[in-house]
Design a protein around this motif. Sequence first.
Motif, mmCIF file in Angstrom:
data_model
loop_
_atom_site.group_PDB
_atom_site.id
_atom_site.type_symbol
_atom_site.label_atom_id
_atom_site.label_comp_id
_atom_site.label_asym_id
_atom_site.label_seq_id
_atom_site.Cartn_x
_atom_site.Cartn_y
_atom_site.Cartn_z
ATOM 1 N N MET A 1 1.035 -1.678 0.258
ATOM 2 C CA MET A 1 -0.383 -0.376 0.511
ATOM 3 C C MET A 1 0.913 1.662 0.635
ATOM 4 S SD MET A 1 -2.588 1.104 2.984
ATOM 5 C CE MET A 1 -3.346 -0.105 3.527
ATOM 6 N N GLU A 2 0.274 2.431 -0.885
ATOM 7 C CA GLU A 2 1.070 3.422 -0.841
ATOM 8 C C GLU A 2 0.303 4.582 0.463
ATOM 9 O OE1 GLU A 2 3.549 5.188 -4.204
ATOM 10 O OE2 GLU A 2 2.085 6.415 -4.389
ATOM 11 N N GLY A 3 1.121 5.701 0.774
ATOM 12 C CA GLY A 3 0.343 6.677 1.442
ATOM 13 C C GLY A 3 0.856 7.629 1.348
ATOM 14 N N LYS A 4 0.521 8.609 1.507
ATOM 15 C CA LYS A 4 1.261 10.101 1.172
ATOM 16 C C LYS A 4 0.753 11.601 2.034
ATOM 17 C CE LYS A 4 2.382 11.274 -3.636
ATOM 18 N NZ LYS A 4 2.356 11.940 -4.809
ATOM 19 N N TYR A 5 1.412 11.819 2.721
ATOM 20 C CA TYR A 5 0.942 12.941 3.988
ATOM 21 C C TYR A 5 1.896 14.416 3.096
ATOM 22 C CZ TYR A 5 0.638 15.814 8.262
ATOM 23 O OH TYR A 5 0.269 16.822 9.090
ATOM 24 N N ARG A 6 1.219 14.969 3.197
ATOM 25 C CA ARG A 6 1.195 16.793 2.797
ATOM 26 C C ARG A 6 0.801 17.362 3.748
ATOM 27 N NH1 ARG A 6 -0.997 17.421 -2.904
ATOM 28 N NH2 ARG A 6 0.305 16.517 -3.147
ATOM 29 N N LEU A 7 1.542 18.475 4.160
ATOM 30 C CA LEU A 7 1.391 19.325 5.296
ATOM 31 C C LEU A 7 1.498 21.074 4.628
ATOM 32 C CD1 LEU A 7 1.268 20.546 8.260
ATOM 33 C CD2 LEU A 7 3.967 20.590 8.097
ATOM 34 N N GLN A 8 0.595 21.659 3.980
ATOM 35 C CA GLN A 8 0.159 22.758 3.573
ATOM 36 C C GLN A 8 -0.111 23.759 4.835
ATOM 37 O OE1 GLN A 8 -1.424 20.991 -0.258
ATOM 38 N NE2 GLN A 8 -0.703 22.741 -0.548
ATOM 39 N N ARG A 9 0.594 24.642 5.274
ATOM 40 C CA ARG A 9 -0.196 25.459 6.172
ATOM 41 C C ARG A 9 0.382 27.353 5.549
ATOM 42 N NH1 ARG A 9 -0.278 25.118 12.547
ATOM 43 N NH2 ARG A 9 -1.762 27.095 12.978
ATOM 44 N N GLN A 10 -0.322 28.144 5.639
ATOM 45 C CA GLN A 10 -0.318 29.050 5.724
ATOM 46 C C GLN A 10 -0.628 29.918 6.691
ATOM 47 O OE1 GLN A 10 2.253 31.082 2.805
ATOM 48 N NE2 GLN A 10 1.419 32.615 4.407
ATOM 49 N N THR A 11 -0.340 31.172 7.324
ATOM 50 C CA THR A 11 -0.488 31.905 8.203
ATOM 51 C C THR A 11 -0.680 33.247 7.565
ATOM 52 O OG1 THR A 11 1.422 31.891 9.585
ATOM 53 C CG2 THR A 11 -0.670 30.145 10.604
ATOM 54 N N SER A 12 -1.041 34.179 8.815
ATOM 55 C CA SER A 12 -0.247 35.800 8.612
ATOM 56 C C SER A 12 1.054 35.729 8.834
ATOM 57 C CB SER A 12 -1.133 36.679 9.209
ATOM 58 O OG SER A 12 -0.769 36.333 10.418
ATOM 59 N N ARG A 13 1.809 34.773 9.466
ATOM 60 C CA ARG A 13 3.416 34.878 9.520
ATOM 61 C C ARG A 13 3.934 33.962 8.834
ATOM 62 N NH1 ARG A 13 3.978 34.708 15.589
ATOM 63 N NH2 ARG A 13 6.211 35.177 15.368
ATOM 64 N N TRP A 14 3.724 32.886 8.442
ATOM 65 C CA TRP A 14 4.894 31.880 7.687
ATOM 66 C C TRP A 14 4.167 30.911 7.045
ATOM 67 C CZ3 TRP A 14 3.459 27.740 9.836
ATOM 68 C CH2 TRP A 14 3.130 26.919 11.522
ATOM 69 N N ALA A 15 4.509 29.937 5.971
ATOM 70 C CA ALA A 15 3.878 29.614 4.969
ATOM 71 C C ALA A 15 4.671 27.869 5.403
ATOM 72 C CB ALA A 15 4.075 29.272 3.613
ATOM 73 N N ARG A 16 4.145 26.504 5.974
ATOM 74 C CA ARG A 16 4.934 25.950 5.812
ATOM 75 C C ARG A 16 4.139 24.421 4.681
ATOM 76 N NH1 ARG A 16 8.401 27.504 8.411
ATOM 77 N NH2 ARG A 16 8.872 27.078 10.403
ATOM 78 N N PHE A 17 6.006 23.441 4.225
ATOM 79 C CA PHE A 17 5.221 22.543 3.023
ATOM 80 C C PHE A 17 6.661 21.890 3.023
ATOM 81 C CE2 PHE A 17 6.060 20.259 -0.103
ATOM 82 C CZ PHE A 17 4.982 20.254 -1.312
ATOM 83 N N ALA A 18 5.798 20.348 3.230
ATOM 84 C CA ALA A 18 6.279 18.776 3.528
ATOM 85 C C ALA A 18 5.250 18.050 2.691
ATOM 86 C CB ALA A 18 6.793 18.769 4.264
ATOM 87 N N GLN A 19 6.340 17.066 1.848
ATOM 88 C CA GLN A 19 5.363 15.760 1.288
ATOM 89 C C GLN A 19 5.626 14.981 1.206
ATOM 90 O OE1 GLN A 19 2.357 16.026 -2.111
ATOM 91 N NE2 GLN A 19 3.668 14.673 -2.227
#
Length: 100
Positions: A1-19
Amino acid sequence: MEGKYRLQRQTSRWARFAQVTVHITVAGEPDVRMGADVFGWRGRSYGTAVCASRAGDEQIKAEAREGAWYALVQLPESAREVLVSVVEIVTAPADTGPGT
């Protein structure tokens, strides 16, 4: 089985990304392993000159491993006998940092 976790977050102070992409197979006991070429997408996307390891790659791998273990121990004990192989970690230089 394959799975992906994606973090995408944007706030007024910063952005975060990882997959992170993982493959999961049945095993005798729970384990998390890191694939040999988790940052191989860099070469496929930008050319071989960019493939070289970068400062922070080991920390990113450690955090991916920690996140996989965290997800694994959340499963019921009867479902934990799996091998989680981290096969790809996609980052963005401006938006991926410690804790992402």
